[in-house]
Design a protein around this motif. Sequence first.
Motif, PDB file in Angstrom:
ATOM      1  N   ASP A  16     -21.490 -18.956  56.312  1.00  0.00           N
ATOM      2  CA  ASP A  16     -21.475 -18.021  57.445  1.00  0.00           C
ATOM      3  C   ASP A  16     -22.023 -16.657  57.043  1.00  0.00           C
ATOM      4  OD1 ASP A  16     -20.381 -19.915  59.012  1.00  0.00           O
ATOM      5  OD2 ASP A  16     -18.513 -18.835  59.447  1.00  0.00           O
ATOM      6  N   LEU A  17     -21.578 -16.188  55.864  1.00  0.00           N
ATOM      7  CA  LEU A  17     -22.000 -14.866  55.393  1.00  0.00           C
ATOM      8  C   LEU A  17     -23.501 -14.841  55.125  1.00  0.00           C
ATOM      9  CD1 LEU A  17     -19.482 -13.341  52.822  1.00  0.00           C
ATOM     10  CD2 LEU A  17     -20.358 -12.304  54.903  1.00  0.00           C
ATOM     11  N   ALA A  61     -25.265 -14.492  58.303  1.00  0.00           N
ATOM     12  CA  ALA A  61     -24.877 -13.353  59.142  1.00  0.00           C
ATOM     13  C   ALA A  61     -25.948 -12.268  59.238  1.00  0.00           C
ATOM     14  CB  ALA A  61     -23.567 -12.748  58.649  1.00  0.00           C
ATOM     15  N   LYS A  72     -28.698 -13.487  61.579  1.00  0.00           N
ATOM     16  CA  LYS A  72     -28.204 -13.590  62.954  1.00  0.00           C
ATOM     17  C   LYS A  72     -27.773 -12.229  63.513  1.00  0.00           C
ATOM     18  CE  LYS A  72     -26.193 -18.268  62.851  1.00  0.00           C
ATOM     19  NZ  LYS A  72     -24.784 -18.780  62.716  1.00  0.00           N
ATOM     20  N   GLU A  74     -25.294 -10.306  62.783  1.00  0.00           N
ATOM     21  CA  GLU A  74     -23.864 -10.225  63.107  1.00  0.00           C
ATOM     22  C   GLU A  74     -23.191  -8.999  62.482  1.00  0.00           C
ATOM     23  OE1 GLU A  74     -23.391 -15.064  63.485  1.00  0.00           O
ATOM     24  OE2 GLU A  74     -22.344 -14.027  61.885  1.00  0.00           O
ATOM     25  N   PHE A  75     -23.890  -8.344  61.547  1.00  0.00           N
ATOM     26  CA  PHE A  75     -23.310  -7.142  60.955  1.00  0.00           C
ATOM     27  C   PHE A  75     -23.651  -5.929  61.799  1.00  0.00           C
ATOM     28  CE2 PHE A  75     -23.818  -9.594  56.873  1.00  0.00           C
ATOM     29  CZ  PHE A  75     -22.474  -9.802  56.688  1.00  0.00           C
ATOM     30  N   TRP A 125     -18.241  -6.988  60.767  1.00  0.00           N
ATOM     31  CA  TRP A 125     -18.845  -8.309  60.933  1.00  0.00           C
ATOM     32  C   TRP A 125     -18.329  -8.921  62.229  1.00  0.00           C
ATOM     33  CZ3 TRP A 125     -17.748 -13.176  57.414  1.00  0.00           C
ATOM     34  CH2 TRP A 125     -18.625 -14.215  57.815  1.00  0.00           C
ATOM     35  N   ASN A 126     -19.235  -9.116  63.174  1.00  0.00           N
ATOM     36  CA  ASN A 126     -18.854  -9.752  64.435  1.00  0.00           C
ATOM     37  C   ASN A 126     -19.178 -11.239  64.345  1.00  0.00           C
ATOM     38  OD1 ASN A 126     -18.194  -7.160  65.651  1.00  0.00           O
ATOM     39  ND2 ASN A 126     -20.404  -6.809  65.652  1.00  0.00           N
ATOM     40  N   HIS A 127     -18.161 -12.022  63.973  1.00  0.00           N
ATOM     41  CA  HIS A 127     -18.344 -13.457  63.780  1.00  0.00           C
ATOM     42  C   HIS A 127     -18.269 -14.156  65.138  1.00  0.00           C
ATOM     43  CE1 HIS A 127     -17.356 -17.576  62.548  1.00  0.00           C
ATOM     44  NE2 HIS A 127     -17.905 -17.280  61.382  1.00  0.00           N
TER      45      HIS A 127
END
Length: 275
Positions: A29-30, A33, A36, A38-39, A63-65
């Motif tokens: 995921d990281l 991220a 994508k 997401e940070f 971090w918007n997961h």
Amino acid sequence: AKSDGRKRERFFAGEMEAQMQLRHALEADLRAAIEKEEFELHYQPLYDLSQRRICGFEALIRWNHPIRGRVAPIDFIPFAEEVGLIVDIGRWVLRRACSDAAEWPEDIKVAVNVSATQFSSSDLTRDVGEALATASLSPLRLELEITESVLMENLGEVLPILHALKERGIRISMDDFGTGYSSLSYLSSFPFDKIKIDKSFVNDIVDNKEAHAIMHAIILLGDALGMRVTVEGVETAEQLALLECEECDEIQGYHISRPRPALDVPHLLSLPRNG
Ligand code: C2E
Ligand code: CA
Ligand code: CA
Ligand code: CA
């Protein structure tokens, strides 16, 4: 009793496997991220006590997961450091922070947190140089915040990098001052521009004479060494008033503002307390 033990072993083995799977999922995921997007960086004001205005902002990663929602730095930064992903994340943070700061007034600085791994497994000086150049930001407007763990890692390797950064005009702050095992001994190993006194020292300063005395002494120490002194975690007007009577240069904390998205920076700068 023996079969109990075996059951427990099997339980732990299962636990460990579940843990491993979680870590693998988190790592994947990281890794994704950054691409994508997401940070996000939030910015918390650094407030100059003698000028009575905001003089800079600290960049704090969020971090918007997509499934887990907002993940706090404490829940992924240590892990990202462990698996080396902090190098890519840190590079992203530097670039974003510099390009955001390029939009702000010239007298407003930006402070970026840098992990030990970024010193040992990447060319930090180059990464910083590229981030500044891409954003056309003056090095004089950038502060890097390091904790003593950076120095503990490998002083011989880290010191030349710190000196090179400082020579370019970038300022170096010692973060979380007072929380480590040997903060004091590191103060003489490098001429820090600033110490940031950890928020744990602020809690009782208003009601507890001893806590106030300790704060007073740390501020005097930083001042005597010619460093700027910032106190973190200031949450009340009473704490601010007390610190105004000390040789404290800057404060940071919820009393001034919580960390806010980059979009809110112009609003924070326009508040009357900055007039
Ligand atoms: P830090 O560098 O000490 O950042 C200050 C932390 O204190 C932030 O937590 C901030 O939201 C919180 N804080 C600020 N004012 C107050 C206050 O008045 N009261 C209280 N109780 N807390 C306050 P946050 O954003 O959760 O970040 C936690 C830590 O994660 C940071 O501590 C820093 O060590 C790390 N971190 C955050 N962003 C980055 C990054 O971009 N890179 C690296 N390497 N580490 C980061
Ligand atoms: Ca910091
Ligand atoms: Ca800190
Ligand atoms: Ca001072």
